[in-house]
Design a protein around this motif. Structure first.
Motif, short mmCIF file in Angstrom:
data_model
loop_
_atom_site.label_atom_id
_atom_site.label_comp_id
_atom_site.label_asym_id
_atom_site.label_seq_id
_atom_site.Cartn_x
_atom_site.Cartn_y
_atom_site.Cartn_z
N PHE A 1 0.83 -1.20 0.00
CA PHE A 1 0.00 0.00 0.00
C PHE A 1 0.86 1.26 0.00
CE2 PHE A 1 -3.72 -2.53 1.59
CZ PHE A 1 -4.55 -2.22 0.55
N SER A 2 1.95 1.25 0.76
CA SER A 2 2.83 2.42 0.78
C SER A 2 3.56 2.57 -0.55
CB SER A 2 3.81 2.35 1.94
OG SER A 2 4.65 1.23 1.82
N TYR A 3 3.96 1.47 -1.16
CA TYR A 3 4.61 1.52 -2.47
C TYR A 3 3.65 2.05 -3.53
CZ TYR A 3 7.76 0.17 -6.23
OH TYR A 3 8.59 0.19 -7.31
N CYS A 4 2.38 1.65 -3.44
CA CYS A 4 1.36 2.17 -4.37
C CYS A 4 1.19 3.66 -4.21
CB CYS A 4 0.03 1.47 -4.14
SG CYS A 4 -0.02 -0.20 -4.75
N TYR A 5 1.22 4.12 -2.98
CA TYR A 5 1.08 5.56 -2.72
C TYR A 5 2.23 6.34 -3.35
CZ TYR A 5 0.65 9.93 -0.16
OH TYR A 5 0.54 11.24 0.17
N VAL A 6 3.44 5.86 -3.16
CA VAL A 6 4.62 6.53 -3.73
C VAL A 6 4.57 6.46 -5.25
CG1 VAL A 6 7.14 6.41 -3.90
CG2 VAL A 6 6.02 6.16 -1.68
N GLU A 7 4.16 5.33 -5.79
CA GLU A 7 4.07 5.17 -7.24
C GLU A 7 3.01 6.10 -7.82
OE1 GLU A 7 5.41 3.42 -10.80
OE2 GLU A 7 6.21 3.23 -8.78
N ALA A 8 1.89 6.26 -7.12
CA ALA A 8 0.84 7.17 -7.59
C ALA A 8 1.34 8.62 -7.57
CB ALA A 8 -0.40 7.03 -6.72
N LEU A 9 2.11 8.97 -6.56
CA LEU A 9 2.69 10.31 -6.54
C LEU A 9 3.66 10.52 -7.69
CD1 LEU A 9 3.39 10.88 -2.74
CD2 LEU A 9 1.59 11.89 -4.13
#
Length: 62
Positions: free
Chosen positions: A21-29
Protein backbone atom coordinates in the motif's frame (compact mmCIF):
# COMPACT_ATOMS: atom_id res chain seq x y z
CA UNK A 1 -5.20 -22.32 19.20
CA UNK A 2 -2.93 -20.78 16.59
CA UNK A 3 0.28 -22.42 15.60
CA UNK A 4 3.56 -20.62 15.13
CA UNK A 5 3.26 -21.03 11.37
CA UNK A 6 -0.14 -19.33 11.32
CA UNK A 7 1.17 -16.43 13.39
CA UNK A 8 4.16 -16.08 11.08
CA UNK A 9 1.87 -16.07 8.03
CA UNK A 10 -0.26 -13.37 9.68
CA UNK A 11 2.75 -11.16 10.36
CA UNK A 12 4.22 -11.65 6.89
CA UNK A 13 0.95 -10.96 5.08
CA UNK A 14 0.29 -7.88 7.25
CA UNK A 15 3.76 -6.46 6.60
CA UNK A 16 3.48 -7.17 2.87
CA UNK A 17 0.09 -5.42 2.72
CA UNK A 18 1.52 -2.36 4.51
CA UNK A 19 4.57 -2.32 2.22
CA UNK A 20 2.53 -2.69 -0.96
CA UNK A 21 0.00 0.00 0.00
CA UNK A 22 2.83 2.42 0.78
CA UNK A 23 4.61 1.52 -2.47
CA UNK A 24 1.36 2.17 -4.37
CA UNK A 25 1.08 5.56 -2.72
CA UNK A 26 4.62 6.53 -3.73
CA UNK A 27 4.07 5.17 -7.24
CA UNK A 28 0.84 7.17 -7.59
CA UNK A 29 2.69 10.31 -6.54
CA UNK A 30 5.39 9.57 -9.11
CA UNK A 31 2.83 8.97 -11.87
CA UNK A 32 0.89 12.13 -11.07
CA UNK A 33 4.08 14.23 -11.10
CA UNK A 34 5.05 13.39 -14.69
CA UNK A 35 4.11 15.66 -17.57
CA UNK A 36 3.99 12.93 -20.22
CA UNK A 37 0.68 12.41 -22.02
CA UNK A 38 0.89 8.62 -21.93
CA UNK A 39 1.25 7.41 -18.33
CA UNK A 40 2.72 4.02 -17.50
CA UNK A 41 0.65 2.60 -14.65
CA UNK A 42 1.30 -1.12 -14.87
CA UNK A 43 3.38 -1.23 -11.72
CA UNK A 44 0.75 0.72 -9.83
CA UNK A 45 -2.04 -1.62 -10.93
CA UNK A 46 -0.15 -4.81 -10.09
CA UNK A 47 1.01 -3.51 -6.71
CA UNK A 48 -2.45 -2.30 -5.74
CA UNK A 49 -4.03 -5.65 -6.65
CA UNK A 50 -1.37 -7.52 -4.69
CA UNK A 51 -1.87 -5.17 -1.73
CA UNK A 52 -5.54 -6.13 -1.62
CA UNK A 53 -4.67 -9.82 -1.97
CA UNK A 54 -2.30 -9.66 1.00
CA UNK A 55 -4.88 -7.63 2.92
CA UNK A 56 -7.36 -10.46 2.35
CA UNK A 57 -4.78 -13.01 3.47
CA UNK A 58 -4.24 -10.99 6.65
CA UNK A 59 -7.96 -11.15 7.32
CA UNK A 60 -7.90 -14.91 6.65
CA UNK A 61 -5.15 -15.53 9.22
CA UNK A 62 -6.76 -13.50 12.04
Amino acid sequence: MKTILTKAALVISFLMAIYLFSYCYVEALRISDTDVDKKEGGTFLVMSIMAFVFSGLTYLFI
